[in-house]
Design a protein around this motif. Structure first.
Motif, PDB file in Angstrom:
ATOM      1  N   ALA A  52       0.855  -1.183   0.000  1.00 32.36           N
ATOM      2  CA  ALA A  52       0.000   0.000   0.000  1.00 32.36           C
ATOM      3  C   ALA A  52       0.889   1.230   0.000  1.00 32.36           C
ATOM      4  CB  ALA A  52      -0.904   0.010   1.230  1.00 32.36           C
ATOM      5  N   MET A  53       0.466   2.233  -0.747  1.00 29.59           N
ATOM      6  CA  MET A  53       1.198   3.490  -0.745  1.00 29.59           C
ATOM      7  C   MET A  53       1.029   4.128   0.629  1.00 29.59           C
ATOM      8  SD  MET A  53       0.749   6.693  -3.306  1.00 29.59           S
ATOM      9  CE  MET A  53       1.615   8.215  -2.948  1.00 29.59           C
ATOM     10  N   SER A  54       2.135   4.622   1.181  1.00 29.85           N
ATOM     11  CA  SER A  54       2.091   5.199   2.524  1.00 29.85           C
ATOM     12  C   SER A  54       2.509   6.668   2.567  1.00 29.85           C
ATOM     13  CB  SER A  54       2.975   4.389   3.470  1.00 29.85           C
ATOM     14  OG  SER A  54       4.314   4.367   3.006  1.00 29.85           O
ATOM     15  N   GLY A  55       2.985   7.199   1.430  1.00 31.46           N
ATOM     16  CA  GLY A  55       3.377   8.596   1.401  1.00 31.46           C
ATOM     17  C   GLY A  55       4.114   8.920   0.118  1.00 31.46           C
ATOM     18  N   MET A  56       4.473  10.191  -0.012  1.00 30.58           N
ATOM     19  CA  MET A  56       5.250  10.629  -1.171  1.00 30.58           C
ATOM     20  C   MET A  56       5.774  12.023  -0.915  1.00 30.58           C
ATOM     21  SD  MET A  56       2.493  11.664  -4.076  1.00 30.58           S
ATOM     22  CE  MET A  56       3.251  13.153  -4.661  1.00 30.58           C
ATOM     23  N   ASP A  57       6.816  12.348  -1.648  1.00 26.47           N
ATOM     24  CA  ASP A  57       7.341  13.704  -1.661  1.00 26.47           C
ATOM     25  C   ASP A  57       7.779  13.990  -3.094  1.00 26.47           C
ATOM     26  OD1 ASP A  57       9.946  12.552  -1.989  1.00 26.47           O
ATOM     27  OD2 ASP A  57      10.238  12.518   0.174  1.00 26.47           O
ATOM     28  N   ALA A  58       8.546  15.020  -3.302  1.00 21.67           N
ATOM     29  CA  ALA A  58       8.942  15.406  -4.656  1.00 21.67           C
ATOM     30  C   ALA A  58       9.869  14.400  -5.321  1.00 21.67           C
ATOM     31  CB  ALA A  58       9.620  16.778  -4.621  1.00 21.67           C
ATOM     32  N   ASP A  59      10.468  13.513  -4.533  1.00 21.32           N
ATOM     33  CA  ASP A  59      11.474  12.599  -5.057  1.00 21.32           C
ATOM     34  C   ASP A  59      11.047  11.142  -5.182  1.00 21.32           C
ATOM     35  OD1 ASP A  59      13.594  14.560  -5.307  1.00 21.32           O
ATOM     36  OD2 ASP A  59      13.580  14.612  -3.126  1.00 21.32           O
ATOM     37  N   ALA A  60       9.994  10.739  -4.474  1.00 24.67           N
ATOM     38  CA  ALA A  60       9.672   9.309  -4.448  1.00 24.67           C
ATOM     39  C   ALA A  60       8.269   9.047  -3.908  1.00 24.67           C
ATOM     40  CB  ALA A  60      10.680   8.571  -3.572  1.00 24.67           C
ATOM     41  N   MET A  61       7.792   7.843  -4.215  1.00 26.72           N
ATOM     42  CA  MET A  61       6.602   7.303  -3.559  1.00 26.72           C
ATOM     43  C   MET A  61       7.079   6.330  -2.494  1.00 26.72           C
ATOM     44  SD  MET A  61       3.574   6.375  -6.224  1.00 26.72           S
ATOM     45  CE  MET A  61       2.672   7.677  -7.023  1.00 26.72           C
ATOM     46  N   GLU A  62       6.339   6.273  -1.408  1.00 24.20           N
ATOM     47  CA  GLU A  62       6.658   5.359  -0.315  1.00 24.20           C
ATOM     48  C   GLU A  62       5.520   4.366  -0.161  1.00 24.20           C
ATOM     49  OE1 GLU A  62       7.236   8.188   2.793  1.00 24.20           O
ATOM     50  OE2 GLU A  62       9.308   8.569   2.178  1.00 24.20           O
ATOM     51  N   PHE A  63       5.892   3.142   0.164  1.00 29.35           N
ATOM     52  CA  PHE A  63       4.930   2.051   0.313  1.00 29.35           C
ATOM     53  C   PHE A  63       5.230   1.279   1.589  1.00 29.35           C
ATOM     54  CE2 PHE A  63       5.709   2.847  -4.165  1.00 29.35           C
ATOM     55  CZ  PHE A  63       4.444   2.870  -4.724  1.00 29.35           C
ATOM     56  N   LEU A  64       4.233   0.533   2.044  1.00 28.85           N
ATOM     57  CA  LEU A  64       4.437  -0.507   3.043  1.00 28.85           C
ATOM     58  C   LEU A  64       4.114  -1.807   2.332  1.00 28.85           C
ATOM     59  CD1 LEU A  64       2.867   1.026   6.270  1.00 28.85           C
ATOM     60  CD2 LEU A  64       5.288   0.597   5.789  1.00 28.85           C
ATOM     61  N   ALA A  65       5.123  -2.634   2.137  1.00 29.36           N
ATOM     62  CA  ALA A  65       4.959  -3.919   1.459  1.00 29.36           C
ATOM     63  C   ALA A  65       4.907  -5.022   2.502  1.00 29.36           C
ATOM     64  CB  ALA A  65       6.126  -4.164   0.505  1.00 29.36           C
ATOM     65  N   VAL A  66       4.091  -6.035   2.251  1.00 29.23           N
ATOM     66  CA  VAL A  66       4.021  -7.184   3.140  1.00 29.23           C
ATOM     67  C   VAL A  66       4.956  -8.260   2.595  1.00 29.23           C
ATOM     68  CG1 VAL A  66       2.545  -8.954   4.153  1.00 29.23           C
ATOM     69  CG2 VAL A  66       1.656  -6.631   3.794  1.00 29.23           C
ATOM     70  N   VAL A  67       5.993  -8.561   3.382  1.00 33.85           N
ATOM     71  CA  VAL A  67       6.997  -9.554   3.003  1.00 33.85           C
ATOM     72  C   VAL A  67       7.104 -10.544   4.161  1.00 33.85           C
ATOM     73  CG1 VAL A  67       9.405  -9.940   2.365  1.00 33.85           C
ATOM     74  CG2 VAL A  67       8.233  -7.843   1.622  1.00 33.85           C
ATOM     75  N   ASP A  68       6.823 -11.803   3.881  1.00 35.93           N
ATOM     76  CA  ASP A  68       6.841 -12.837   4.923  1.00 35.93           C
ATOM     77  C   ASP A  68       5.964 -12.445   6.109  1.00 35.93           C
ATOM     78  OD1 ASP A  68       8.583 -14.454   3.434  1.00 35.93           O
ATOM     79  OD2 ASP A  68      10.335 -13.411   4.232  1.00 35.93           O
ATOM     80  N   GLY A  69       4.820 -11.830   5.815  1.00 36.87           N
ATOM     81  CA  GLY A  69       3.867 -11.473   6.850  1.00 36.87           C
ATOM     82  C   GLY A  69       4.217 -10.219   7.636  1.00 36.87           C
ATOM     83  N   VAL A  70       5.277  -9.522   7.259  1.00 34.26           N
ATOM     84  CA  VAL A  70       5.730  -8.334   7.983  1.00 34.26           C
ATOM     85  C   VAL A  70       5.690  -7.128   7.044  1.00 34.26           C
ATOM     86  CG1 VAL A  70       7.690  -7.289   9.202  1.00 34.26           C
ATOM     87  CG2 VAL A  70       7.232  -9.732   9.436  1.00 34.26           C
ATOM     88  N   GLU A  71       5.214  -5.977   7.532  1.00 34.47           N
ATOM     89  CA  GLU A  71       5.233  -4.766   6.727  1.00 34.47           C
ATOM     90  C   GLU A  71       6.651  -4.200   6.665  1.00 34.47           C
ATOM     91  OE1 GLU A  71       2.280  -2.069   8.307  1.00 34.47           O
ATOM     92  OE2 GLU A  71       0.883  -2.705   6.751  1.00 34.47           O
ATOM     93  N   VAL A  72       7.100  -3.942   5.451  1.00 33.99           N
ATOM     94  CA  VAL A  72       8.444  -3.433   5.198  1.00 33.99           C
ATOM     95  C   VAL A  72       8.313  -2.102   4.464  1.00 33.99           C
ATOM     96  CG1 VAL A  72      10.605  -3.895   3.969  1.00 33.99           C
ATOM     97  CG2 VAL A  72       9.329  -5.782   5.002  1.00 33.99           C
ATOM     98  N   PRO A  73       8.969  -1.033   4.941  1.00 34.69           N
ATOM     99  CA  PRO A  73       8.911   0.231   4.208  1.00 34.69           C
ATOM    100  C   PRO A  73       9.720   0.147   2.914  1.00 34.69           C
ATOM    101  CG  PRO A  73      10.330   0.446   6.125  1.00 34.69           C
ATOM    102  CD  PRO A  73       9.739  -0.929   6.174  1.00 34.69           C
ATOM    103  N   VAL A  74       9.148   0.710   1.857  1.00 35.09           N
ATOM    104  CA  VAL A  74       9.797   0.700   0.542  1.00 35.09           C
ATOM    105  C   VAL A  74       9.687   2.111  -0.031  1.00 35.09           C
ATOM    106  CG1 VAL A  74       9.715  -0.236  -1.805  1.00 35.09           C
ATOM    107  CG2 VAL A  74       9.174  -1.716   0.150  1.00 35.09           C
TER     108      VAL A  74
END
Length: 104
Positions: free
Chosen positions: A44-66
């Protein structure tokens, strides 16, 4: 808004709502193909700024910031859609998948 984020919170919230409602699978594909999380099962997208989009990805059942960078710094709302579509297409290419025709 700051120098790093030209978008007010309501714009970021609207983009997140749209991405997470209408493009949830695209978020996962972006995290898999461009966010170094090939085994992500959801994102799921979790934020953004002028340089990037931020997500929380579910990997092995754990949310990982991307954080996935844009191709260049953006400052206008109309640029967000083009960058999200580019990210999706490039992620599909990295994963050896064919993107949806409307994402072209």
């Amino acid at each position: 808004m700051s120098a790093a984020n030209p978008f007010p919170p309501e714009v970021v919230a609207a983009v997140m709502r749209h991405m997470n409602t209408d493009h949830a699978d695209d978020c996962r594909v972006i995290c898999q193909g461009l966010g170094s999380q090939p085994t992500a099962t959801a994102a799921a997208m979790s934020g953004m700024d002028a340089d990037a989009m931020e997500f929380l990805a579910v990997v092995d059942g754990v949310e990982v910031p991307v954080r996935v960078p844009f191709s260049s710094r953006i400052a206008e709302r109309r640029q967000i859609r083009a960058e999200a579509a580019r990210m999706y297409r490039e992620a599909c290419a990295a994963l050896g998948r064919t993107p949806r025709p409307e994402a072209s």
